[in-house]
Design an enzyme around this catalytic site. Structure first.
Site, PDB file in Angstrom:
ATOM      1  CB  SER A 169      -0.922   0.015   1.227  1.00 29.62           C
ATOM      2  OG  SER A 169      -0.222   0.429   2.383  1.00 29.62           O
ATOM      3  CB  SER A 210      -0.125   3.740   4.437  1.00 25.95           C
ATOM      4  OG  SER A 210       0.781   2.728   4.841  1.00 25.95           O
ATOM      5  CE  LYS A 215       0.111   2.305   8.923  1.00 21.22           C
ATOM      6  NZ  LYS A 215      -0.414   2.836   7.636  1.00 21.22           N
ATOM      7  CB  SER A 259      -1.535   6.594   6.813  1.00 24.26           C
ATOM      8  OG  SER A 259      -0.964   5.696   7.747  1.00 24.26           O
TER       9      SER A 259
END
Length: 258
Positions: free
Chosen positions: A46, A48, A110, A201
Site C-alpha cells: 500500500s 500509506s 509505520k 494512512s
C-alpha cells in the site's frame, strides 16, 4: 565374501544419505533461525508510507534492535504474551514493522512518533509532540500512488521531529479528516505511529475497530525497517508483459530507509 562386500558398500550409502539429510535439516534450521532472529523480508502493498516506501518495495526488517517476542517469529502462531527478551524501546522517527492488532497474521509498517508518556496531537495537519510542533519545510510536489496503479499529486514536506530526526511526508489535501485530533497520552507499553502519507494512512489516529492501528503495543513489534532491497512498479501490470522488466526501480535497490 561377496555378501560381506555388499554389506560394506551399503553402510557408506546409508551414512551418506543420512549425512545429506542432516545437512539439509541444518541448513533449513539456520535459515529459519536467521529469519527469526536477525532479519526478515517484507513486501509493501500500500501507499500509506509514501514517499518513504513505495508500493512494490521489498524491505528488510532487522529484529535485534527491539528484542524478541512472540511477534518476532517468522511464522505467526498463537503464544501467550510473555513480554520481550532484550527489549528496547524504538526511537522517535524509526520506521517499524509490526503485527496489526486487529489481525496478528498481518504485518504493517509505520513510523514511530510517540513513545510512552508522550502527548500527541494533530493540529491543522501538523504533528505536535508534548506541545512542541514538528517543523514542516515545503519540498516541492510528488505523486501519491494507489494500489490500482493510479494516484494523485501531493505536496511534499520535510518533517523534523523534536529530537532532530527528519524525513519526507506527503500531504494530499488541507483540512483532511485526520488533520485535527484530540491530544492523546501514550500509555506504558504502547507507541503512537503514523504513515508518512498523512492523508492515506490508517494509523494510530484511527482505532482498531475502524481498521486502524490505535495505540500500538510494543509487544507487537517485529523489527525496524532498515533497507529496501528491491522495488517493482506494480502499476506496470496493466501493460504488455514484455514491458514488465522496465518496472524495476533499480535506483531503489539496496537503499536505506530514512
Amino acid at each position: 565374501m561377496s555378501s560381506g562386500n555388499e554389506v560394506a558398500t551399503a553402510k557408506p550409502k546409508q551414512s551418506t544419505w543420512r549425512g545429506q539429510a542432516a545437512q539439509l535439516v541444518a541448513i533449513v534450521a539456520v535459515v529459519f533461525l536467521a529469519k527469526g532472529a536477525i532479519a526478515e523480508p517484507f513486501y509493501v502493498p500500500s501507499g500509506s508510507m509514501e514517499p518513504t516506501l513505495l508500493i512494490g518495495d521489498a524491505l528488510v526488517a532487522s529484529k535485534y534492535p527491539y528484542g524478541y517476542g512472540a511477534a518476532s517469529l517468522p511464522i505467526q502462531i498463537t503464544l501467550p504474551e510473555t513480554g520481550r527478551v532484550f527489549g528496547e524501546t524504538p526511537k522517535r522517527g524509526d520506521v517499524v514493522v509490526f503485527r496489526w492488532p486487529g489481525d496478528r497474521s498481518q504485518a504493517w509498517v509505520k513510523r514511530v512518533v510517540g513513545l510512552p508518556g508522550d502527548r500527541i496531537q494533530m493540529r491543522q495537519g501538523q504533528l505536535f509532540i508534548n506541545d512542541r510542533p514538528a517543523a514542516l519545510k515545503p519540498d516541492g510536489t510528488g505523486f501519491a500512488e494507489d494500489d490500482r496503479g493510479g494516484g494523485e499529486d501531493a505536496n511534499r514536506y520535510i518533517e523534523t521531529l523534536p529530537n532532530g530526526v527528519s524525513h519526507a511526508i506527503f500531504k494530499i489535501r488541507d483540512n483532511g479528516r485526520l488533520d485535527n485530533t484530540a491530544e492523546v497520552t501514550v500509555p506504558p507499553g504502547k507507541l503512537f505511529v503514523l504513515g508518512d502519507n498523512r492523508d492515506n494512512s490508517a494509523d494510530s489516529r484511527v482505532p482498531v475497530r475502524d481498521g486502524g492501528v490505535g495505540l500500538l503495543p510494543i509487544d507487537n513489534l517485529i523489527g525496524r525497517a532498515d533497507a529496501v532491497v528491491g522495488s517493482w512498479d506494480m502499476g506496470i501490470r496493466s501493460q504488455p508483459i514484455y514491458t514488465w522488466f522496465s518496472g524495476f526501480r533499480l535506483a531503489r535497490f539496496f537503499t536505506s530507509v530514512q
